[in-house]
Design a protein around this motif. Structure first.
Motif, short mmCIF file in Angstrom:
data_model
loop_
_atom_site.label_atom_id
_atom_site.label_comp_id
_atom_site.label_asym_id
_atom_site.label_seq_id
_atom_site.Cartn_x
_atom_site.Cartn_y
_atom_site.Cartn_z
N UNK A 207 -3.03 5.85 -8.49
CA UNK A 207 -2.32 6.48 -7.38
C UNK A 207 -3.30 7.02 -6.34
N UNK A 208 -4.40 7.60 -6.80
CA UNK A 208 -5.43 8.11 -5.90
C UNK A 208 -6.02 6.98 -5.08
N UNK A 209 -6.25 5.84 -5.70
CA UNK A 209 -6.89 4.73 -5.00
C UNK A 209 -5.97 4.11 -3.96
N UNK A 210 -4.70 3.95 -4.29
CA UNK A 210 -3.75 3.42 -3.31
C UNK A 210 -3.63 4.37 -2.13
N UNK A 211 -3.51 5.64 -2.41
CA UNK A 211 -3.38 6.63 -1.34
C UNK A 211 -4.64 6.66 -0.46
N UNK A 212 -5.82 6.63 -1.08
CA UNK A 212 -7.07 6.69 -0.33
C UNK A 212 -7.24 5.46 0.56
N UNK A 213 -6.92 4.29 0.03
CA UNK A 213 -7.08 3.06 0.81
C UNK A 213 -6.10 3.01 1.97
N UNK A 214 -4.85 3.35 1.74
CA UNK A 214 -3.86 3.34 2.82
C UNK A 214 -4.23 4.35 3.90
N UNK A 215 -4.75 5.49 3.49
CA UNK A 215 -5.19 6.49 4.46
C UNK A 215 -6.37 5.97 5.27
N UNK A 216 -7.32 5.34 4.61
CA UNK A 216 -8.50 4.82 5.32
C UNK A 216 -8.12 3.71 6.29
N UNK A 217 -7.14 2.90 5.93
CA UNK A 217 -6.68 1.83 6.80
C UNK A 217 -5.88 2.35 7.99
N UNK A 218 -5.38 3.59 7.87
CA UNK A 218 -4.52 4.19 8.90
C UNK A 218 -3.31 3.29 9.16
N UNK A 219 -2.72 2.81 8.06
CA UNK A 219 -1.57 1.93 8.12
C UNK A 219 -0.27 2.71 8.31
N UNK A 220 0.77 2.02 8.79
CA UNK A 220 2.12 2.62 8.71
C UNK A 220 2.67 2.56 7.29
N UNK A 221 2.04 1.73 6.42
CA UNK A 221 2.49 1.64 5.03
C UNK A 221 2.23 2.95 4.31
N UNK A 222 3.21 3.38 3.52
CA UNK A 222 3.10 4.63 2.77
C UNK A 222 3.06 4.33 1.27
N UNK A 223 2.38 5.17 0.48
CA UNK A 223 2.49 5.03 -0.97
C UNK A 223 3.89 5.42 -1.42
N UNK A 224 4.26 4.98 -2.62
CA UNK A 224 5.63 5.22 -3.09
C UNK A 224 6.01 6.70 -3.07
N UNK A 225 5.10 7.56 -3.43
CA UNK A 225 5.43 8.98 -3.53
C UNK A 225 5.91 9.57 -2.21
N UNK A 226 5.60 8.91 -1.10
CA UNK A 226 6.01 9.41 0.21
C UNK A 226 7.20 8.64 0.79
N UNK A 227 7.80 7.76 0.00
CA UNK A 227 8.92 6.95 0.48
C UNK A 227 10.22 7.43 -0.15
N UNK A 228 11.29 7.57 0.64
CA UNK A 228 12.58 7.92 0.04
C UNK A 228 13.18 6.75 -0.71
N UNK A 229 13.86 7.05 -1.81
CA UNK A 229 14.56 6.01 -2.56
C UNK A 229 15.92 5.77 -1.91
N UNK A 230 16.33 4.50 -1.71
CA UNK A 230 17.58 4.22 -0.99
C UNK A 230 18.82 4.76 -1.71
N UNK A 231 19.69 5.39 -0.95
CA UNK A 231 20.91 5.96 -1.53
C UNK A 231 21.75 4.90 -2.23
N UNK A 232 21.91 3.74 -1.62
CA UNK A 232 22.75 2.69 -2.20
C UNK A 232 22.29 2.33 -3.60
N UNK A 233 20.99 2.21 -3.78
CA UNK A 233 20.45 1.73 -5.05
C UNK A 233 20.39 2.81 -6.12
#
Length: 710
Positions: A207-233
């Protein structure tokens, strides 16, 4: 190689110091590079202090140069690669990197390890685990690599950046880290290539590595912990695929919906899978549904599902190219939306791999679907982006554009509710901006007598790294099947959607109720699961060990155990509360769902068990509180999910229950009184210290008060 003090002190120095570099030209020739210079500077950013080391490699002819930048934090290092091929002039023959494996970093002499688990792309669409300790056997297209040595865990996470993708594989002498654009004509490369780190907790490490890489890339992509789970599902679903396959039609959908309604199963969403679209030669020819299968149109089918059968949401399936072969070039659809479509070199027509232009196609189609009453989409064949754009676009550019265009439209029309599918290639995983649910394995195949073992294996070990990016969709299943109970238990711990795909006349409601509440809400664990530490580096299909998965629910630990070995003998295993990382408490109640076995345990105390072939077990570890410890609704797999707001005051314990059912609790008291919403209920002693109360299924929140006397 010289690296910072942090990396020197934690063992990563010995790995990174053995790097050598080669480049591969588009002619097929390989150029080995020599180390030529190094410098080191300290720094600090929002993630802490670091040391940045820059290494330069070149050849004697000065036609190739590669710079490696190691940004070393306390426990991990971010490695970037910058390379250039130099030609004599701009108008003569140009030196270009090979589209695949243009730059290769070699790490020699990796040495012996105590355990190893890699996740590699074994098909264009899916990954699976690899366990062999021999580095030379490490497969190509490895996307996550975990190993242990001397009580430490090491994790190497290749990155797919804005243009280039990195993969790992074994070699005769160690590791190769390969950087590819999948596009011809490139003479320059600049990319974040991989994260390498060390720690004592393998789950926090990834989890640390995914978060660190996405932060370094400055992507719009977020790690799962920062994404809401869809209400429908968060509700129970049904999918048409394994019920009808390509023969799905309005009549069959309505017959199945009527059957589910008559059975009292609160299915809240229906997915109309592959087979509904108008196609010619496996290419999309219109936005509308197939007229023979849906003679009254898609909108009428959706209306009847919702109004007559109580389905709240309806989704439809499509691929990331529209259909498997893209858009039919001679269709009116192709002509009307030509500005938004791309014709590749072999003549396939797909949504344009540019976010703005591709959005035009998806916006048009999703607008139409929304007007038909569609609420969400399942998007398949996502890893075909590379197959459609190879050599013409860099893989990072093509994937980012495809997903940004798709998600912009899905956000506008469907509240960004997407089930991403057939998309476990790195370029897909790293480039979805906001969608939070992605298929975690190859398909559930109900006809395969031994299919559960591979299905469970992939889901369990893929979830280790995929779960840092997404909530895993562990696919649909059948409620009447040789593996129905195992499939249901597997999904009970998945932390993702629960949906089934029985054909008309085949649903066994008793296999559904342990997964859901009366209102159709699924009982979903709080995290994405992973194999427990003692089986993280073992293949339970080949070794005489059970597959064990851990998760959490309302502060309690969950461990599911499965016999998936390809042999007939029983397997022996053990569980303990400490199998669940971060579980708080010192004394626990162990409760097993199928046997009803209960015992009191300390954090590191071991409980042994035996599983027969195709058998599974489901253990809960509930921290002991006060005079009575609630287990929860034991007619559900994850019993503790129903319990909240537990308060202990002397001899009284109060709590809230989500609904009625078979409620069990543990107490050492001699006399126990139970009141639910103020009404007294009878208490049954199940075994020593284990009690049961049959609580009526009343409307609204239930307040339970347990009064204990010595």
């Amino acid at each position: 190689m010289v690296l910072g003090n942090e990396i020197r002190s934690n063992g990563l120095q010995s790995i990174l110091s053995r790097i050598s570099v080669t480049v591969t030209l588009d002619t097929g020739s390989t150029i080995p590079l020599l180390f030529s210079a190094s410098d080191e500077t300290p720094g600090m950013d929002e993630r802490g202090t670091y040391t940045e080391t820059n290494q330069t490699y070149g050849n004697e002819e000065d036609t190739a140069v590669v710079h490696l930048r190691f940004r070393s934090y306390e426990t991990y290092v971010l490695t970037s690669v910058q390379g250039e091929l130099i030609s004599a002039n701009d108008f003569g023959k140009q030196r270009c990197f090979s589209a695949q494996n243009g730059i290769i970093l070699h790490i020699e002499e990796m040495g012996q390890v105590d355990g190893l688990m890699a996740n590699y792309q074994h098909k264009d669409w899916w990954t699976r685990p690899h366990f062999n300790h021999d580095w030379s056997t490490l497969p190509e297209r490895t996307q996550s690599l975990l190993w242990s040595k001397d009580a430490s865990y090491f994790h190497l996470l290749p990155v797919c950046g804005p243009e280039f993708r990195t993969d790992v594989c074994g070699s005769a002498t160690g590791l190769q880290i390969r950087v590819s654009s999948h596009q011809g004509g490139r003479s320059k490369c600049k990319t974040l290539s991989f994260v390498l780190g060390i720690g004592t907790d393998p789950y926090q490490l990834v989890e640390q590595h995914v978060d660190a890489a996405l932060h370094a890339l400055d992507y719009p992509t977020l790690p799962r912990a920062q994404k809401p789970y869809p209400e429908i599902l968060d509700s129970l679903g049904w999918c048409s695929w394994d019920a009808f396959y390509h023969q799905v039609n309005e009549e069959g959908l309505l017959i199945k919906a009527e059957e589910l309604k008559a059975a009292g199963l609160p299915v809240q969403w229906v997915m109309i899978d592959d087979g509904w679209s108008q196609t010619i030669d496996k290419k999309l020819s219109a936005f509308q549904a197939d007229q023979e299968k849906f003679p009254q149109g898609l909108a009428e089918t959706v209306r009847r599902l919702k109004e007559q059968h109580g389905v709240r949401w309806v989704g439809v399936w499509h691929t990331i190219a529209g259909y498997w072969g893209g858009i039919h070039p001679e269709s009116p659809l192709a002509k009307q939306y030509s500005d938004y479509l791309y014709n590749n070199a072999r003549g396939s027509l797909i949504p344009y791999p540019d976010a703005a232009r591709g959005f035009g196609f998806w916006h048009a189609w999703h607008s139409f679907l929304e007007r038909q009453g569609i609420d969400f989409v399942k998007v398949d064949s996502q890893s075909a982006v590379l197959n459609f754009t190879k050599h013409e676009w860099s893989i990072g550019e093509a994937a980012a554009a495809a997903h940004q265009a798709l998600e912009a439209s899905a956000s506008l029309h469907f509240n960004n509710t997407i089930i991403n599918c057939m998309g476990m290639a790195a370029e897909n995983m790293w480039h979805r901006p906001k969608s939070s649910v992605s298929r975690n394995s190859d398909d559930f195949v109900p006809q395969d007598e031994f299919g559960f073992a591979e299905h469970a294996l992939q889901n369990a070990y893929n979830s280790y790294y995929h779960g840092a990016f997404y909530y895993g969709d562990w696919d649909m299943y059948w409620t009447k099947n040789h593996d129905d109970i195992q499939n249901a238990v597997l999904r009970s711990v998945s932390g993702g959607p629960v949906y089934f795909s029985d054909a008309p006349g085949n649903t066994d409601a008793s296999k559904i109720w342990p997964l859901i509440y009366q209102n159709g809400r699924i009982i979903r664990c709080e995290q994405t699961p992973s194999p427990t530490a003692d089986c993280l580096f073992l293949d339970p299909t080949k070794e005489t060990v059970p597959l064990k998965l851990w998760n959490m629910a309302q502060g309690s630990g969950v461990v599911a155990a499965f016999h998936i070995g390809k042999f007939t003998d029983e397997v022996k295993g053990s569980v303990r509360p400490s199998d669940v990382p971060g579980l708080k408490g010192e004394q626990f109640v162990l409760y097993e769902h199928f046997s009803g076995e209960m015992k009191l345990m300390r954090l590191n105390e071991q409980h042994d068990f035996v599983l027969q072939p195709a058998q599974c077990a489901l253990y809960l570890f509930i921290p002991i509180v006060g005079a009575a410890t609630p287990i929860g609704l034991t007619d559900k797999y994850i019993a503790t999910d129903a319990v909240s707001e537990v308060k202990s005051e002397g001899a009284t314990v109060s709590l809230s229950l989500k609904e009625g059912g078979t409620f069990r609790f543990v107490s050492a008291g001699k006399e126990i009184a139970v009141r639910v919403n103020g009404e007294s209920l009878s208490v049954v002693s199940v075994s020593e210290q284990l009690y049961e109360v049959d609580i009526p299924k009343l409307e609204g929140k239930l307040t339970v008060v347990l009064s204990v006397s010595e």
